[in-house]
Motif scaffolding. Sequence first.
Motif, PDB file in Angstrom:
ATOM      1  N   MET A  57     -25.328 -10.787  17.980  1.00 56.02           N
ATOM      2  CA  MET A  57     -24.330 -11.621  17.852  1.00 56.02           C
ATOM      3  C   MET A  57     -24.966 -12.763  17.353  1.00 56.02           C
ATOM      4  N   LEU A  58     -26.070 -13.149  17.499  1.00 53.42           N
ATOM      5  CA  LEU A  58     -26.892 -14.440  16.936  1.00 53.42           C
ATOM      6  C   LEU A  58     -26.914 -14.276  15.588  1.00 53.42           C
ATOM      7  N   LEU A  59     -27.447 -13.273  15.216  1.00 59.02           N
ATOM      8  CA  LEU A  59     -27.629 -12.979  13.776  1.00 59.02           C
ATOM      9  C   LEU A  59     -26.511 -12.939  12.956  1.00 59.02           C
ATOM     10  N   ASN A  60     -25.360 -12.677  13.587  1.00 64.30           N
ATOM     11  CA  ASN A  60     -23.804 -12.568  12.805  1.00 64.30           C
ATOM     12  C   ASN A  60     -23.402 -13.868  12.633  1.00 64.30           C
ATOM     13  N   ASP A  61     -23.997 -14.646  12.013  1.00 66.70           N
ATOM     14  CA  ASP A  61     -23.586 -16.271  11.533  1.00 66.70           C
ATOM     15  C   ASP A  61     -24.125 -16.500  10.502  1.00 66.70           C
ATOM     16  N   LYS A  62     -23.431 -17.390   9.440  1.00 65.54           N
ATOM     17  CA  LYS A  62     -23.982 -17.812   8.179  1.00 65.54           C
ATOM     18  C   LYS A  62     -24.532 -18.952   8.230  1.00 65.54           C
ATOM     19  N   ILE A  63     -25.760 -19.069   8.681  1.00 62.33           N
ATOM     20  CA  ILE A  63     -26.560 -20.239   8.813  1.00 62.33           C
ATOM     21  C   ILE A  63     -27.952 -20.210   7.809  1.00 62.33           C
ATOM     22  N   PRO A  64     -28.541 -21.477   7.591  1.00 55.65           N
ATOM     23  CA  PRO A  64     -29.656 -21.347   6.533  1.00 55.65           C
ATOM     24  C   PRO A  64     -30.795 -20.417   7.045  1.00 55.65           C
ATOM     25  N   GLY A  65     -31.244 -19.345   6.275  1.00 58.72           N
ATOM     26  CA  GLY A  65     -32.412 -18.720   6.473  1.00 58.72           C
ATOM     27  C   GLY A  65     -32.221 -17.564   7.552  1.00 58.72           C
ATOM     28  N   ILE A  66     -30.717 -17.162   7.400  1.00 59.37           N
ATOM     29  CA  ILE A  66     -30.493 -16.119   8.457  1.00 59.37           C
ATOM     30  C   ILE A  66     -30.809 -14.739   7.931  1.00 59.37           C
ATOM     31  N   GLY A  67     -31.391 -14.467   6.578  1.00 57.88           N
ATOM     32  CA  GLY A  67     -31.678 -13.329   5.899  1.00 57.88           C
ATOM     33  C   GLY A  67     -33.135 -12.945   6.557  1.00 57.88           C
TER      34      GLY A  67
ATOM     35  N   VAL B  11     -25.402 -25.313  14.204  1.00 60.26           N
ATOM     36  CA  VAL B  11     -26.110 -24.739  13.510  1.00 60.26           C
ATOM     37  C   VAL B  11     -27.675 -25.120  13.994  1.00 60.26           C
ATOM     38  N   ILE B  12     -27.793 -26.271  14.224  1.00 60.07           N
ATOM     39  CA  ILE B  12     -29.218 -26.676  14.832  1.00 60.07           C
ATOM     40  C   ILE B  12     -29.793 -25.912  15.701  1.00 60.07           C
ATOM     41  N   ILE B  13     -28.630 -25.932  16.943  1.00 62.35           N
ATOM     42  CA  ILE B  13     -29.000 -25.178  18.273  1.00 62.35           C
ATOM     43  C   ILE B  13     -29.269 -23.792  17.965  1.00 62.35           C
ATOM     44  N   LYS B  14     -28.664 -23.261  17.212  1.00 66.14           N
ATOM     45  CA  LYS B  14     -28.780 -21.868  16.743  1.00 66.14           C
ATOM     46  C   LYS B  14     -30.071 -21.594  15.934  1.00 66.14           C
ATOM     47  N   GLU B  15     -30.516 -22.411  14.930  1.00 67.22           N
ATOM     48  CA  GLU B  15     -31.563 -22.241  14.270  1.00 67.22           C
ATOM     49  C   GLU B  15     -32.750 -22.198  15.354  1.00 67.22           C
ATOM     50  N   VAL B  16     -32.918 -23.338  16.039  1.00 69.04           N
ATOM     51  CA  VAL B  16     -34.023 -23.498  17.103  1.00 69.04           C
ATOM     52  C   VAL B  16     -34.060 -21.993  17.817  1.00 69.04           C
ATOM     53  N   ALA B  17     -32.871 -21.581  18.241  1.00 72.93           N
ATOM     54  CA  ALA B  17     -32.841 -20.396  19.279  1.00 72.93           C
ATOM     55  C   ALA B  17     -33.493 -19.335  18.462  1.00 72.93           C
ATOM     56  N   LEU B  18     -33.057 -18.979  17.354  1.00 72.25           N
ATOM     57  CA  LEU B  18     -33.215 -18.143  16.521  1.00 72.25           C
ATOM     58  C   LEU B  18     -34.845 -17.945  16.143  1.00 72.25           C
ATOM     59  N   ILE B  19     -35.466 -19.350  16.016  1.00 73.06           N
ATOM     60  CA  ILE B  19     -36.933 -19.305  15.501  1.00 73.06           C
ATOM     61  C   ILE B  19     -37.708 -19.014  16.795  1.00 73.06           C
ATOM     62  N   VAL B  20     -37.158 -19.526  18.115  1.00 75.76           N
ATOM     63  CA  VAL B  20     -37.956 -19.157  19.231  1.00 75.76           C
ATOM     64  C   VAL B  20     -38.020 -17.741  19.497  1.00 75.76           C
TER      65      VAL B  20
END
Lengths: 258, 279
Positions: A57-67, B11-20
């Motif tokens: 779910m987290l990965l299913n979003d178009k945000i920078p660097g998702i690839g 987007v910022i919250i998601k980026e941080v969560a994904l990095i962690v």
Amino acid sequence: MSLYKVSPFGTSSRFVGFENFLQLFQSGRFLQSVYTTLIFVVVTVGIGLVLSFFLAMLLNDKIPGIGIFRTLIFSPYAVSPAVAGVLWAFLLSPLSGYVSYLFLIFFKVQPQWLTTYPLALIAVMIATIWQNIGFNVIFFLAGLQSIPKSYYEAATIDGANSVGKLFNITIPLLSPITFFLIIMNISSSVFYSFAAIDVMTEGGPSNTTTTMMYEVYREGFFYFNNGAASSESVILILIMAFFTYLYFKFGQKAVHYQ
Amino acid sequence: MTKKQKRTVHVIIKEVALIVITIIMLLPILLSITMSFETPSEVFTYPPRIFPNTLYFGNYVNAFNSIKLGRLLINTIIMSVIIVAGKTVFGILAGYAFANFKFKGSSLLFALLFVTIFMPAEMIMIVPLYKLMVSLHWINTYWALTIPFIASATSVFLMRQYFLTIPKELEDAAKIDGAGSIKYLTKILIPLSKTMIGSVIVINFVYAWNFYLWPLVVINSNSMQTAQIGLQMLMTTGATRNWGIITAGTIIVLAPVLILFFAVQNLFVQGIVTTGLKE
């Protein structure tokens, strides 16, 4: 072969009917391995799929660097169960392990992860769940991306909130992929976790991490008890056949096609 | 907050969560890389380090010396190449048969094949399969490591699913132009299925490279063994576990398949998205 008694080097065998099966059900070790397998499968498949679903779910979003995030989170797919076992044995080891060190700092204890019950079983489960995540996330993400955007838009117009969308759109539409993953994960937990167990605990302490597959290996190639090992294989096949039957009977019916 | 600002925060919250999350997911590999570069004295220092002080390659050298890791890797490469080639070729041929031809019992045969995806033969039939290897005198040979595994249900299934998505009109057109079944397969189907064939190669390579129980059983000479079993050897050599050498060995065994996966991952995932999901 499950109906024969075979001498250790296979030089002679005689028909004994169901005696091998009777002996299995009287031996505590086999029943224990069935019990261990059951717990192992329920925990690893359950936790593994829930974690993977949220990651997808987290990965299913178009945000920078998702690839890049996707590639990295998929990567445990390439890791073998044996490698996963070694990596986690290392992290959990009392002398150099990072996880053990964190436990020492936060809880003032240094658990003997690989040599005490039930921690050894938990350790193998962690390695298995981690190793399966890559595969599961790939399939969940593929499933999520095949759901048309218009469904969500329509639901938004009808005033559905995000929890409602999750339970009324996402989860039902993912059910075919989930059924497929459940059966694949059961198969991987039952069979391929063998390598992780072998490098981490070798079935110990006192057989508490001996799953059915490990028990088959031990009977067949450690005690050279071919008849018993074959009987255990037959029971394993029957159990797996039952799950496969369930998959075809209910999995296919519960599928929601568009 | 405007809608745009809301989106930015999101987007910022998601980026941080994904990095962690990504770092936590990869920690087992990252920390092992750190450990593999530590000198023998650093390996046993406490607390463990996050980053290595020096780039010490001794553990990698030792991993090759303490077990015959070089030889094990060569064995694994030979085994993987044969298995991948076999499974891919047979996958294409059988997939083509199931997708394009109706023959007596084809659906029953396909159902039987499908069941074996969930029940790996080398696991459920390990004792009889082992006995077969003994009577063929294949113990400790490449034959035992490869021949039982040169065809697989997974490859057949994936190829069939992909071939089914290719329009039937192409086959009719090819027939009118005078192309036979074999020519249609080699000149049209295979070139059109490059993505799927690529995925099948990756899936099979990962499978073969990570093979464990079977080599453990049919190989009992150290020089014929495969790299995955080498890890278990590293874990059990020596009175105390030297994590520097063990992690170095693990990284060596993991690297080829991980690099391959990173290199072709886009193609591989596409293959699964476009076919694996369709019934």
